[in-house]
Design a protein around this motif. Structure first.
Motif, PDB file in Angstrom:
ATOM      1  N   ARG A 105       0.953  -0.999  -0.141  1.00 32.81           N
ATOM      2  CA  ARG A 105      -0.082   0.219  -0.182  1.00 32.81           C
ATOM      3  C   ARG A 105       0.885   1.172   0.157  1.00 32.81           C
ATOM      4  N   GLU A 108       0.514   5.964  -0.918  1.00 28.77           N
ATOM      5  CA  GLU A 108      -0.457   6.993  -0.764  1.00 28.77           C
ATOM      6  C   GLU A 108       0.431   7.926  -1.326  1.00 28.77           C
ATOM      7  N   LYS A 139       2.121  13.105  -7.572  1.00 30.20           N
ATOM      8  CA  LYS A 139       1.644  11.826  -8.108  1.00 30.20           C
ATOM      9  C   LYS A 139       2.294  11.817  -9.625  1.00 30.20           C
ATOM     10  N   THR A 162      -3.589   3.599   6.430  1.00 35.35           N
ATOM     11  CA  THR A 162      -3.783   4.759   5.457  1.00 35.35           C
ATOM     12  C   THR A 162      -4.539   5.667   5.405  1.00 35.35           C
TER      13      THR A 162
END
Length: 124
Positions: free
Chosen positions: A56, A58, A64, A102
């Motif tokens: 996982r 983020e 991004k 998360t």
């Protein structure tokens, strides 16, 4: 948990930099590792997070596609590969560890241990 960050420095726009953060101590309750940054006069903001036990990750929207976080379990090191750097990426970058999932990674107050910070300066 003790964290020691390294990397950073002065680079030009468009360059790449790799930050590393070595963890030591007992990490039995650590779930995630995160990177935050704080620009001069600004609040500390979340950059990226990764689980130390699950697949996982983020990312903040503004990184991004440019930044990539990874966890090396054998070395207990979290890395942040930063590509296509922009002047607005200039900041002190901090690594941190958290026992939370998360949903909480973007919240600095959910992290227990912090590294000392490393300066990244991107010139135009």
């Amino acid at each position: 948990v003790q964290l020691q960050a390294s990397g950073g420095g002065l680079v030009q726009a468009g360059d790449s930099v790799r930050l590393s953060c070595a963890a030591s101590g007992r990490m039995f309750t650590t779930y995630g590792m995160g990177w935050f940054r704080q620009a001069l006069g600004q609040e500390r903001e979340f950059v990226a997070g990764i689980s130390t036990s699950e697949d996982r990750t983020e990312y903040a929207d503004f990184v991004k596609g440019r930044f990539s976080i990874s966890w090396d379990n054998a070395k207990k090191t979290v890395n942040l590969q930063m590509n296509s750097l922009k002047p607005e990426d200039t900041a002190i970058y901090y690594c941190a560890e958290t026992p939370y999932g998360t949903s909480y990674w973007a919240h600095a107050d959910k992290y227990r241990s912090w590294g000392q910070g490393t300066q990244v300066t991107v010139s135009s």
